[in-house]
Design a protein around this motif. Sequence first.
Motif, PDB file in Angstrom:
ATOM      1  N   GLU A 416      -7.970  14.271  -2.959  1.00  0.00           N
ATOM      2  CA  GLU A 416      -7.529  13.201  -3.843  1.00  0.00           C
ATOM      3  C   GLU A 416      -8.576  12.837  -4.895  1.00  0.00           C
ATOM      4  N   GLN A 417      -9.799  13.355  -4.712  1.00  0.00           N
ATOM      5  CA  GLN A 417     -10.872  13.035  -5.637  1.00  0.00           C
ATOM      6  C   GLN A 417     -10.999  14.146  -6.674  1.00  0.00           C
ATOM      7  N   GLU A 418     -11.314  13.781  -7.866  1.00  0.00           N
ATOM      8  CA  GLU A 418     -11.516  14.776  -8.919  1.00  0.00           C
ATOM      9  C   GLU A 418     -13.010  14.896  -9.199  1.00  0.00           C
ATOM     10  N   GLY A 419     -13.553  16.043  -8.832  1.00  0.00           N
ATOM     11  CA  GLY A 419     -14.973  16.276  -9.111  1.00  0.00           C
ATOM     12  C   GLY A 419     -15.913  15.633  -8.116  1.00  0.00           C
ATOM     13  N   GLY A 420     -15.386  15.111  -7.027  1.00  0.00           N
ATOM     14  CA  GLY A 420     -16.250  14.487  -6.024  1.00  0.00           C
ATOM     15  C   GLY A 420     -17.002  15.530  -5.218  1.00  0.00           C
ATOM     16  N   SER A 421     -18.253  15.232  -4.855  1.00  0.00           N
ATOM     17  CA  SER A 421     -19.055  16.169  -4.070  1.00  0.00           C
ATOM     18  C   SER A 421     -18.824  15.940  -2.581  1.00  0.00           C
ATOM     19  N   LEU A 422     -19.219  16.932  -1.787  1.00  0.00           N
ATOM     20  CA  LEU A 422     -19.103  16.797  -0.337  1.00  0.00           C
ATOM     21  C   LEU A 422     -19.961  15.647   0.177  1.00  0.00           C
ATOM     22  N   SER A 423     -21.137  15.474  -0.439  1.00  0.00           N
ATOM     23  CA  SER A 423     -22.006  14.370  -0.003  1.00  0.00           C
ATOM     24  C   SER A 423     -21.366  13.025  -0.299  1.00  0.00           C
ATOM     25  N   ASP A 424     -20.639  12.925  -1.423  1.00  0.00           N
ATOM     26  CA  ASP A 424     -19.920  11.687  -1.738  1.00  0.00           C
ATOM     27  C   ASP A 424     -18.817  11.435  -0.715  1.00  0.00           C
ATOM     28  N   GLY A 425     -18.103  12.515  -0.357  1.00  0.00           N
ATOM     29  CA  GLY A 425     -17.043  12.382   0.638  1.00  0.00           C
ATOM     30  C   GLY A 425     -17.594  11.967   1.989  1.00  0.00           C
ATOM     31  N   ARG A 426     -18.711  12.558   2.371  1.00  0.00           N
ATOM     32  CA  ARG A 426     -19.330  12.215   3.645  1.00  0.00           C
ATOM     33  C   ARG A 426     -19.770  10.749   3.662  1.00  0.00           C
ATOM     34  N   GLN A 427     -20.357  10.298   2.542  1.00  0.00           N
ATOM     35  CA  GLN A 427     -20.800   8.912   2.481  1.00  0.00           C
ATOM     36  C   GLN A 427     -19.614   7.964   2.535  1.00  0.00           C
ATOM     37  N   HIS A 428     -18.509   8.350   1.910  1.00  0.00           N
ATOM     38  CA  HIS A 428     -17.295   7.536   1.968  1.00  0.00           C
ATOM     39  C   HIS A 428     -16.837   7.356   3.415  1.00  0.00           C
ATOM     40  N   VAL A 429     -16.858   8.438   4.176  1.00  0.00           N
ATOM     41  CA  VAL A 429     -16.448   8.359   5.584  1.00  0.00           C
ATOM     42  C   VAL A 429     -17.409   7.462   6.363  1.00  0.00           C
ATOM     43  N   LEU A 430     -18.709   7.634   6.146  1.00  0.00           N
ATOM     44  CA  LEU A 430     -19.695   6.808   6.849  1.00  0.00           C
ATOM     45  C   LEU A 430     -19.549   5.335   6.492  1.00  0.00           C
ATOM     46  N   ASP A 431     -19.197   5.053   5.245  1.00  0.00           N
ATOM     47  CA  ASP A 431     -18.966   3.662   4.831  1.00  0.00           C
ATOM     48  C   ASP A 431     -17.763   3.070   5.574  1.00  0.00           C
ATOM     49  N   LYS A 432     -16.738   3.885   5.759  1.00  0.00           N
ATOM     50  CA  LYS A 432     -15.557   3.412   6.494  1.00  0.00           C
ATOM     51  C   LYS A 432     -15.906   3.174   7.968  1.00  0.00           C
ATOM     52  N   VAL A 433     -16.753   4.022   8.528  1.00  0.00           N
ATOM     53  CA  VAL A 433     -17.216   3.810   9.904  1.00  0.00           C
ATOM     54  C   VAL A 433     -17.998   2.503   9.992  1.00  0.00           C
ATOM     55  N   SER A 434     -18.866   2.276   9.015  1.00  0.00           N
ATOM     56  CA  SER A 434     -19.657   1.039   8.987  1.00  0.00           C
ATOM     57  C   SER A 434     -18.757  -0.187   8.929  1.00  0.00           C
ATOM     58  N   LEU A 435     -17.700  -0.127   8.128  1.00  0.00           N
ATOM     59  CA  LEU A 435     -16.759  -1.241   8.037  1.00  0.00           C
ATOM     60  C   LEU A 435     -16.090  -1.490   9.386  1.00  0.00           C
ATOM     61  N   GLN A 436     -15.693  -0.426  10.071  1.00  0.00           N
ATOM     62  CA  GLN A 436     -15.048  -0.595  11.372  1.00  0.00           C
ATOM     63  C   GLN A 436     -16.017  -1.179  12.402  1.00  0.00           C
ATOM     64  N   TRP A 437     -17.291  -0.838  12.301  1.00  0.00           N
ATOM     65  CA  TRP A 437     -18.273  -1.450  13.199  1.00  0.00           C
ATOM     66  C   TRP A 437     -18.395  -2.955  12.921  1.00  0.00           C
ATOM     67  N   LYS A 438     -18.313  -3.349  11.658  1.00  0.00           N
ATOM     68  CA  LYS A 438     -18.356  -4.778  11.335  1.00  0.00           C
ATOM     69  C   LYS A 438     -17.153  -5.498  11.935  1.00  0.00           C
ATOM     70  N   LEU A 439     -15.979  -4.866  11.858  1.00  0.00           N
ATOM     71  CA  LEU A 439     -14.778  -5.459  12.442  1.00  0.00           C
ATOM     72  C   LEU A 439     -14.891  -5.513  13.958  1.00  0.00           C
ATOM     73  N   LEU A 440     -15.400  -4.425  14.551  1.00  0.00           N
ATOM     74  CA  LEU A 440     -15.580  -4.390  16.003  1.00  0.00           C
ATOM     75  C   LEU A 440     -16.567  -5.465  16.438  1.00  0.00           C
ATOM     76  N   ASN A 441     -17.658  -5.623  15.693  1.00  0.00           N
ATOM     77  CA  ASN A 441     -18.629  -6.675  16.005  1.00  0.00           C
ATOM     78  C   ASN A 441     -17.982  -8.050  15.964  1.00  0.00           C
TER      79      ASN A 441
END
Length: 497
Positions: A416-441
Motif C-alpha cells: 500500500e506504500q509507494e516508495g517505502g523502504s523495508l526499514s520504514d515498514g519494519r518501524q511502522h510495525v514496531l510502532d504499532k506494537v508499541s501502541l498495543q503495549w500502551k493499551l495493554l499497560n
Amino acid sequence: MSHLLLEADSIKALVVIDTMQRFGIDHYFEHQITQCLKNQHSQPLLYNNNADDGHLYAVSLRFRLLRQRGFHVPADVFNRFKGENIKFKNALSEDIRGLMALQEASHLCIEDDGDILDEAFLFSTNFLTARLPHLDDFQASMVQNTLHYPHHKSLPRFMTNHYLKHHDLKKDWEKLIANLAIMDFNKMQRIYHEEILQVFKWWKGLLSKELKLARKQPLKWYIWSMATVTDPCLSKQRIELTKPISLVYIVDDIFDVYGTIDELILFTEAINMWEFPETKKLSNYMRMCFKVIHETTHEISNVVYQEYGWNPIDYLKKEWASLCNAFLIEAKWFASGHSPKADEYLKNGVISSGVPMVLTNLFIRFGYGEFVGTTDIEDIISSVATILRLLDDLGTAKDEEQDGKDGSYMEYYMKEQEGGSLSDGRQHVLDKVSLQWKLLNKHCLSPNTIPTSFKTACLNAARLIPMMYTYDDNHRLPVLEEHVKFMFSNIKENLMG
C-alpha cells in the motif's frame, strides 16, 4: 525479610522490592510490598527536589514500582530532569544507574502520558548505547540486559539465572533473597517437570499416523502455559491450558500446510455446527482433529461446571468457530491470490493468532464466567493478540521451516506504500506494537473490572511473545532455548520438534 520493607528507609525498601521482583520471589511478600508502596505513595514529599529521593534513579524506580502496582503516578514527575529546551538534560548521560532506571520506567507508558515516557525511552536508549563501549564488562552486561530485557516486558522466572550470574551480591540481604530464589526455583522446577510429564502423556495418547502435523512440540506448547500462569498452586490450569494451545497449533498446520480449500470449508462447517463430519467427506486426519477438539473442549467445560456450577461450552464452541472461520478467510485469500488491505488482514489475524481462543479458555478456567465477552476482557485479549500477530509476521526468519500459506501484515502494508523502504515498514510495525503495549499497560495498570490474575496472565503472555518469534538464521529460537534448557535440564526433547 519483611522488616527490610517496613523498617528500611524509603529508597532501600524500593531496592529490596526491585530485587525480589527480579528474582521472581515477590509473590511471597505481596502484603508487605503493597503496604510499603502504599506508604511510599502517601508521602507528601514523595519527589522532593532537594532530597536524595529527587535523583533520577530514585524517582524512576519509585515511579515504576508504584505504577506497576496500580498506584496513580503522573509521568510529569520526570519533567524536573528536563532543561530549558524541554529536553532531558545531557548532564544525566553520566548517570548509568539512573539511565537504566529511566529506561525501565519508560516501558510502563500508557497513551495518557503524552510524549514524556517516549522521550525518556529514546533519551536513555541513545545514551546507554553510546556509553556501552566505555563500560567495564560487569556494567556493560547490566546495561545490555536492561536494553534487551526490561523488567516490565520480561518473565522473571526466565531471567533469574541471568540475574544471579550478573548481579554482584554484596549485601547480606541480597544473598538472603538469592538463596530464597534458588530454593523457589528448585521447587518450581520439580512442579514444572511433573506437569510436562503429564502433558507428554496426554500428547502421546493423541498421536496417530492419521493425524498430520508439521510441528510436534508439546514442550513448546507447555511453555506458553508455564509462562502465562505462574501461581505455583495452578498446576491443573497449566496442564489443561496446554491442550487448547496444542490444538490451535495443529489446526493452524491443517489450514496452512495440509488441507485443500474444499476440505477446509467442510472442516470449518463441521466446527461451526459442532457435529462430527460425515465420514466420506473429510480426510481421516481432519476427523481425528475434530474428535480431539470436541472431546477436549467438553472435558474443560465439565471441569468448569463441577468447580463453578456454570457450563461454558457455548462460549468455547463460539471461540473455535471464530478461529476456524478466520483461518478459512486466510486460506481463501491465498487460494484466490487476493491481497487484502493491511488493516483487513490484521483484524482477521488477531483472531487467527489463536490468542482469543486460548485466553478465553484460561479466563473461563479461572472461574470468571460472569465477565466473559465484556468490553474490558475483549480489549485486553485483543491487545495481546495484536502484539503476537505483528511480531509473528515481522519474523526475521521463516517460521520453523514450514512451507505454509501465511500472509504477513508487513507484506500487505508495504504493497500500500509507494516508495517505502523495508526499514520504514519494519518501524511502522514496531510502532504499532508499541501502541498495543500502551493499551495493554492501561488495561493492566488502571482500575477496571478485569480480575488481577487475568491481567497478570495477559501481561505474561505478551512478555513471552518476543521469545517465541525471534528466530535466527537456522530457524531456531536461541533465547528461548537457552532459558528452557535451564528450566528443563533433564528434558531431552528438541524444543523446535
